[in-house]
Design an enzyme around this catalytic site. Structure first.
Site, PDB file in Angstrom:
ATOM      1  N   GLY A 228      31.686  36.032  44.220  1.00  0.00           N
ATOM      2  CA  GLY A 228      32.392  36.395  42.996  1.00  0.00           C
ATOM      3  C   GLY A 228      31.674  37.483  42.231  1.00  0.00           C
ATOM      4  O   GLY A 228      30.485  37.724  42.446  1.00  0.00           O
ATOM      5  N   PRO A 230      29.780  39.509  39.227  1.00  0.00           N
ATOM      6  CA  PRO A 230      28.689  39.054  38.368  1.00  0.00           C
ATOM      7  C   PRO A 230      29.212  38.431  37.080  1.00  0.00           C
ATOM      8  O   PRO A 230      30.210  38.890  36.526  1.00  0.00           O
ATOM      9  CB  PRO A 230      27.919  40.344  38.057  1.00  0.00           C
ATOM     10  N   GLY A 231      28.543  37.399  36.648  1.00  0.00           N
ATOM     11  CA  GLY A 231      28.881  36.796  35.368  1.00  0.00           C
ATOM     12  C   GLY A 231      29.973  35.759  35.437  1.00  0.00           C
ATOM     13  O   GLY A 231      30.369  35.207  34.422  1.00  0.00           O
ATOM     14  N   THR A 232      30.468  35.466  36.632  1.00  0.00           N
ATOM     15  CA  THR A 232      31.538  34.487  36.723  1.00  0.00           C
ATOM     16  C   THR A 232      31.007  33.059  36.767  1.00  0.00           C
ATOM     17  O   THR A 232      31.781  32.117  36.835  1.00  0.00           O
ATOM     18  CB  THR A 232      32.413  34.727  37.971  1.00  0.00           C
ATOM     19  N   THR A 235      25.470  31.256  39.293  1.00  0.00           N
ATOM     20  CA  THR A 235      24.191  30.614  39.041  1.00  0.00           C
ATOM     21  C   THR A 235      24.394  29.311  38.283  1.00  0.00           C
ATOM     22  O   THR A 235      23.774  28.289  38.582  1.00  0.00           O
ATOM     23  CB  THR A 235      23.295  31.545  38.205  1.00  0.00           C
ATOM     24  N   HIS A 451      54.776  45.603  37.848  1.00  0.00           N
ATOM     25  CA  HIS A 451      54.481  46.011  39.225  1.00  0.00           C
ATOM     26  C   HIS A 451      54.313  44.782  40.120  1.00  0.00           C
ATOM     27  O   HIS A 451      54.954  44.669  41.163  1.00  0.00           O
ATOM     28  CB  HIS A 451      53.208  46.876  39.211  1.00  0.00           C
ATOM     29  N   GLU A 452      53.478  43.872  39.679  1.00  0.00           N
ATOM     30  CA  GLU A 452      53.224  42.680  40.497  1.00  0.00           C
ATOM     31  C   GLU A 452      54.466  41.797  40.576  1.00  0.00           C
ATOM     32  O   GLU A 452      54.747  41.203  41.616  1.00  0.00           O
ATOM     33  CB  GLU A 452      52.042  41.877  39.944  1.00  0.00           C
ATOM     34  N   HIS A 455      56.638  43.104  43.320  1.00  0.00           N
ATOM     35  CA  HIS A 455      56.222  42.626  44.638  1.00  0.00           C
ATOM     36  C   HIS A 455      56.709  41.199  44.859  1.00  0.00           C
ATOM     37  O   HIS A 455      57.239  40.865  45.917  1.00  0.00           O
ATOM     38  CB  HIS A 455      54.691  42.618  44.746  1.00  0.00           C
ATOM     39  N   ASP A 527      49.495  50.703  47.974  1.00  0.00           N
ATOM     40  CA  ASP A 527      50.724  50.259  48.624  1.00  0.00           C
ATOM     41  C   ASP A 527      51.284  51.379  49.498  1.00  0.00           C
ATOM     42  O   ASP A 527      51.643  51.162  50.648  1.00  0.00           O
ATOM     43  CB  ASP A 527      51.784  49.892  47.570  1.00  0.00           C
TER      44      ASP A 527
HETATM   45  P1  ADP Z   1      26.561  34.925  37.961  1.00  0.00           P
HETATM   46  O1  ADP Z   1      25.460  34.136  38.587  1.00  0.00           O
HETATM   47  O2  ADP Z   1      27.898  34.695  38.593  1.00  0.00           O
HETATM   48  O3  ADP Z   1      26.274  36.363  37.778  1.00  0.00           O
HETATM   49  P2  ADP Z   1      25.866  33.331  35.701  1.00  0.00           P
HETATM   50  O4  ADP Z   1      26.023  31.995  36.284  1.00  0.00           O
HETATM   51  O5  ADP Z   1      24.490  33.862  35.598  1.00  0.00           O
HETATM   52  O6  ADP Z   1      26.758  34.372  36.472  1.00  0.00           O
HETATM   53  O7  ADP Z   1      26.573  33.354  34.291  1.00  0.00           O
HETATM   54  C1  ADP Z   1      25.996  33.926  33.174  1.00  0.00           C
HETATM   55  C2  ADP Z   1      26.324  33.142  31.946  1.00  0.00           C
HETATM   56  O8  ADP Z   1      27.716  33.208  31.651  1.00  0.00           O
HETATM   57  C3  ADP Z   1      26.036  31.678  32.083  1.00  0.00           C
HETATM   58  O9  ADP Z   1      24.723  31.387  31.736  1.00  0.00           O
HETATM   59  C4  ADP Z   1      27.022  31.046  31.101  1.00  0.00           C
HETATM   60  O10 ADP Z   1      26.504  31.039  29.803  1.00  0.00           O
HETATM   61  C5  ADP Z   1      28.187  31.988  31.149  1.00  0.00           C
HETATM   62  N1  ADP Z   1      29.234  31.493  32.032  1.00  0.00           N
HETATM   63  C6  ADP Z   1      29.672  32.099  33.157  1.00  0.00           C
HETATM   64  N2  ADP Z   1      30.668  31.412  33.724  1.00  0.00           N
HETATM   65  C7  ADP Z   1      30.872  30.319  32.976  1.00  0.00           C
HETATM   66  C8  ADP Z   1      31.770  29.208  33.061  1.00  0.00           C
HETATM   67  N3  ADP Z   1      32.660  29.083  34.040  1.00  0.00           N
HETATM   68  N4  ADP Z   1      31.697  28.268  32.097  1.00  0.00           N
HETATM   69  C9  ADP Z   1      30.810  28.377  31.103  1.00  0.00           C
HETATM   70  N5  ADP Z   1      29.937  29.394  30.961  1.00  0.00           N
HETATM   71  C10 ADP Z   1      29.954  30.371  31.874  1.00  0.00           C
HETATM   72 ZN    ZN Z   2      51.208  47.077  44.381  1.00  0.00          ZN
END
Ligand code: ADP
Ligand code: ZN
Length: 653
Positions: A228, A230-232, A235, A451-452, A455, A527
Site C-alpha cells: 500500500g 505510504p501512510g496507509t 506499520t 467517467h468511472e 465504465h 483507456d
Molecule cells: P505506513 O507504514 O503505511 O507508511 P504508518 O503505519 O507508519 O504508515 O502510518 C503512519 C501514521 O498514520 C500512524 O502512526 C497512524 O497515526 C496514522 N494512521 C495510518 N493509518 C491509520 C489507520 N488505518 N487508522 C488509524 N491511524 C492510522
Molecule cells: Zn477510464
C-alpha cells in the site's frame, strides 16, 4: 515483571560513563607533579660558594655531577656546627648548584683537589626523572586514545547509534518493542482496513495459541506482505498484530541493512534473526522491503549490486531456516510489490499479500474518530463532513490534520478544538500536499465520477463484459485517478463480439464525459491506449478483419525490426480499419449511454458521495445486471466466480 527481567534490567542500568576515565587520568597527572622526586633535596648554593667555602675548606666528602648539568654535594659531618646540641640532619649536609660549563668546572675541580690532603669522591651520574619519562610516552598515547574514541563515537553516532561502536556495525539495527517498551497498539487503534484486519487475525491467533495449529501438523504462513501507499497504516497494522498477540515486535527498515561496507547487510540479517530466535514467538517487521528485495540480476549492465544481493540471499536463507513452529512471523511492507524478487514471494516466504488501499469516506471517518479520541474537542464536530472534505487522504494525513487542528486551537487560546480549527488544518495540509502530489479539485472529482460511472454502466449492460467487483474514485498510485475493478473470466479465447464489448467498456469513460459535459478530458488516455492496441491486434494478429483477411503479422522474434512485413498500401488499410473499428465502438457506446443518462447520473452522484461502490450497490441503484438474470442457473456461476478473489485481475479504466 519476572525476577529474571528485573535482574536483566539491573545489569543494564549503570551505563559506564567515559567521562570518568578522563577525570581519573587528569587527576593522576596532577598528582604526579606533586610527588617528591628522588633527586637530592639540599639547599641551593652558588658555584663560587662551593669552591671557596666548602671545597677549599676541606668540608666536602662527595661530589656528584648529575647529567653534566648540576652538582650535588655531600658535606662531611663535622662541616656544620650543630645548633644547641641538635644532631645535624642529613638534609643540612646536602647542597646543590647548577654549573654553567662542565669543562670549566672539571678543570677547576681538579685544580683545587690537587691541593687537598684528603681525596674526595667524585662521580658522574646520568639520572632520568621518571616523571618526564612518563610525560614523553604516556601523553601522546593518551592523546591518540582520546582522538580514537572521539572519532569512533562520531562514526557510530552518524550510523544512528545502536551500541555506538564500530564493532557493532554488523549488528542489526532493529528496534525492539517488548514487554518493557510495550507495544500497546491494538486493532482498535487501526481504523478502517477491515479486510486487512481479517486477514491477519489468523496470524495473531497462531501466535497466541501455536499449539492449536501445530498439533494438527498445520503450517502457518511465515510471512505476510503488506502492500500500500505510504501512510496507509502498514506499520500500524503490524504493530497492532504484535500488540494483540502480546509478543515482542522487531521493527526495521529495509534501508537499514544497506551500508557501504561489504557483508554488513548479510551479517545484520543474521543478527536480526538471532535476536528474534531468542525472543520467539515474535514478529519481525521490515518496512520498505524493496530496498533490499528488488529483483536480482536486473542491472547486470551496471555491474549489479552484489552487496544488496548478498543481503537478500541471506534473508531468503534465514526465512527458510526457521521452522514455522518457532513462532517467528515476518511482516514486510512495500509500495512496489511489482519490483520484488520472485523468490521472496514464493510459498513459504511472503506468500500472503495483503493490499491496503487508501481509505474511502467511511474509512476516513473511522480514522478521524480514532485520532480525535485523545483530543479535547467541542461537542459538535461533524466527522462525516470532515471525511467528505478529505478525499485522497491517507491515515497519516488525517493524523497530521488532527494534530494540526489541536495546535491551531491552542494558538488561539481556545479551551476545545472546534470545526473551524479542523477546517483550517485541512486547508493547510492540502496546501502542503499540493506541492508534493496531486490533490483533486471538486470539479475534477466530478469528471472522474462520471467517467468511472460510464465504465460501470457500459460493463453492466454489455453482455460479454466481465462482471464488476467495485468501482471507485479514490485515486490509487500516480496514474489512475479512479478505477473500476472487474473479475475476469478464466479463459484464453475471446471471440470478436467479446473483444468489441470490451472496447466499448473501455470507451465508456470518455463517452460519459462527452455526453454529460460536452467535452472530453485527458483522463481517458490509458483507456485509449489499450483500445488502440486491441484494435491493431484484432486486425494484424487475430485476422478478425474482413478487408485485411486471415493474416497474422506476429513479430515475436523481432525480425521485422526495421521494415514492416506488409506493403505501404496494407499499412494504410490497417490504419484505416483501426479507425473504423474504434469509431464504430464509440458510436455503439454512445448509444448505450445516451439511453441511460439518468442511471449514469445516479451512479456518478452516489460515487461522489460514497467514493466506492460494490456490485450490490449497483444492483440496489439500477437493478440486477441483465446478462445475469437469465437463465436461472447462471447467477450462481457468477457469484461463485466472484468468490475467487485470488485470481482477480485489476483493470484500471
Ligand atoms: P505506513 O507504514 O503505511 O507508511 P504508518 O503505519 O507508519 O504508515 O502510518 C503512519 C501514521 O498514520 C500512524 O502512526 C497512524 O497515526 C496514522 N494512521 C495510518 N493509518 C491509520 C489507520 N488505518 N487508522 C488509524 N491511524 C492510522
Ligand atoms: Zn477510464
Amino acid at each position: 515483571m519476572s525476577e529474571q527481567q528485573k535482574k536483566n534490567k539491573k545489569e543494564q542500568k549503570p551505563k559506564f560513563n567515559y567521562y570518568w576515565i578522563y577525570a581519573i587520568v587528569f587527576f593522576v597527572l596532577i598528582a604526579i607533579q606533586f610527588l617528591p622526586s628522588m633527586a637530592n633535596t639540599g639547599d641551593e648554593i652558588s658555584e663560587v660558594e662551593f669552591f671557596d667555602s666548602y671545597l677549599k675548606a676541606g668540608k666536602v666528602e662527595k661530589v656528584s655531577i648529575v647529567n653534566k648539568d648540576y652538582v650535588e654535594v655531600v658535606l662531611k659531618e663535622d662541616a656544620i656546627t650543630p645548633k644547641d646540641g641538635e644532631a645535624v640532619s642529613q638534609k643540612a649536609l646536602n647542597k646543590k648548584f647548577t654549573i654553567l660549563s662542565i669543562d670549566e668546572f672539571r678543570k677547576q675541580l681538579w685544580g683545587v683537589m690537587g691541593q687537598l690532603e684528603e681525596p674526595i669522591k667524585v662521580e658522574t651520574i646520568e639520572r632520568t626523572d621518571w616523571r618526564s619519562g612518563i610525560m614523553s610516552w604516556f601523553l601522546p598515547l593518551l592523546l591518540f586514545a582520546m582522538i580514537w574514541i572521539f572519532i569512533m563515537r562520531k562514526v557510530s553516532g552518524s550510523m544512528g547509534g545502536g551500541g555506538g561502536q564500530i564493532f557493532n556495525i554488523g549488528k542489526s539495527k532493529a528496534t525492539l518493542f517488548d514487554k518493557e517498551t510495550s507495544v500497546n497498539v491494538t486493532f482498535n487503534d487501526v481504523a478502517g482496513l477491515d479486510e486487512a484486519k481479517e486477514e491477519v487475525v489468523e496470524i495473531v491467533d497462531f501466535l497466541k495459541h501455536p499449539k492449536k495449529y501445530t498439533a494438527l501438523g498445520g503450517k502457518i504462513p511465515k510471512g505476510a506482505l503488506l502492500v500500500g501507499t505510504p501512510g496507509t497504516g502498514k506499520t500500524l497494522l503490524a504493530k497492532a498484530m504484535a500488540g494483540e498477540a502480546k509478543v515482542p515486535f522487531f521493527s526495521i527498515s529495509g534501508s537499514d541493512f544497506v551500508e557501504m561496507f561489504v557483508g554488513v547487510g548479510a551479517s545484520r540479517v543474521r543478527d536480526l534473526f538471532k535476536q528474534a530466535r531468542e525472543k520467539a514467538p515474535c514478529i519481525i517487521f521490515i518496512d520498505e522491503i524493496d530496498a533490499i528485495g528488488r529483483a536480482r540480476g536486473k542491472n547486470v549492465m551496471q555491474g549489479g549490486n552484489d552487496e544488496r544481493e548478498n543481503t537478500l540471499n541471506q534473508l531468503l536463507v534465514e526465512m527458510d531456516g526457521f521452522s514455522s513452529k518457532k513462532g517467528i512471523i515476518m511482516v514486510a511492507a512495500t509500495n512496489r510489490p511489482d519490483v520484488l524478487d520472485q523468490a521472496l514471494l514464493r510459498p513459504g516466504r511472503f506468500d500472503r499479500q495483503i493490499v491496503i488501499d487508501k481509505p474511502d469516506i467511511r474509512g476516513r471517518e473511522a480514522i478521524f474518530k480514532v485520532h480525535i479520541k485523545p483530543l479535547k474537542v467541542s461537542e459538535n464536530i461533524d466527522l462525516v463532513r470532515l471525511a467528505g472534505q478529505t478525499p485522497g487522504f491517507v491515515g497519516a494525513d488525517i493524523a497530521n490534520v488532527c494534530n494540526e487542528a489541536a495546535l491551531i486551537a491552542a494558538r488561539h487560546g481556545k479551551k476545545a478544538i472546534d470545526n473551524k480549527d479542523f477546517q483550517d488544518a485541512i486547508d493547510r495540509h492540502i496546501g502542503g500536499l499540493e506541492r508534493k502530489s496531486r490533490i483533486i479539485s471538486p470539479e475534477e472529482r466530478e469528471i472522474i465520477a462520471y467517467h468511472e460511472a460510464g465504465h460501470a454502466i457500459c460493463g453492466w449492460y454489455l453482455e460479454h463484459a466481465d462482471p464488476l467487483l467495485k468501482v471507485t474514485i479514490i485515486p490509487r498510485g500516480i496514474a489512475a485517478l479512479g478505477y473500476a475493478q472487474y473479475i475476469p473470466k478464466e479463459r484464453f479465447l475471446y471471440n470478436s463480439d467479446e473483444l468489441s464489448d470490451q472496447m466499448c467498456m473501455l470507451l465508456g469513460g470518455r463517452v460519459a464525459e462527452d455526453i454529460i459535459f460536452g467535452k472530453v478530458s485527458t483522463g481517458a488516455q490509458n483507456d485509449l491506449e489499450r483500445i488502440t492496441q486491441m484494435a491493431y491486434s484484432m486486425i494484424t494478429l487475430y485476422g478478425m478483419n474482413d478487408k485485411i483477411g486471415n493474416i497474422s503479422f506476429n513479430d515475436q522474434k523481432g525480425e521485422y525490426n526495421f521494415k514492416k512485413p506488409y506493403s505501404e498500401q496494407t499499412s494504410n488499410m490497417i490504419d484505416e480499419e483501426v479507425r473504423i473499428i474504434i469509431a464504430d465502438a464509440y458510436e455503439r457506446t454512445k448509444e448505450i449511454l445516451t439511453g441511460r443518462k439518468s442511471e449514469l447520473t445516479t451512479i456518478a452522484k452516489e460515487l461522489l458521495e460514497k467514493e466506492i461502490l460494490f456490485k450490490s450497490d449497483l444492483e440496489r441503484l439500477i437493478g440486477v445486471r441483465p446478462s445475469e438474470m437469465l437463465p436461472p442457473g447462471k447467477a450462481d456461476i457468477a457469484s461463485s466466480s466472484e468468490r475467487k478473489k485470488q485470481s482477480e485481475e485489476e483493470k484500471n479504466v
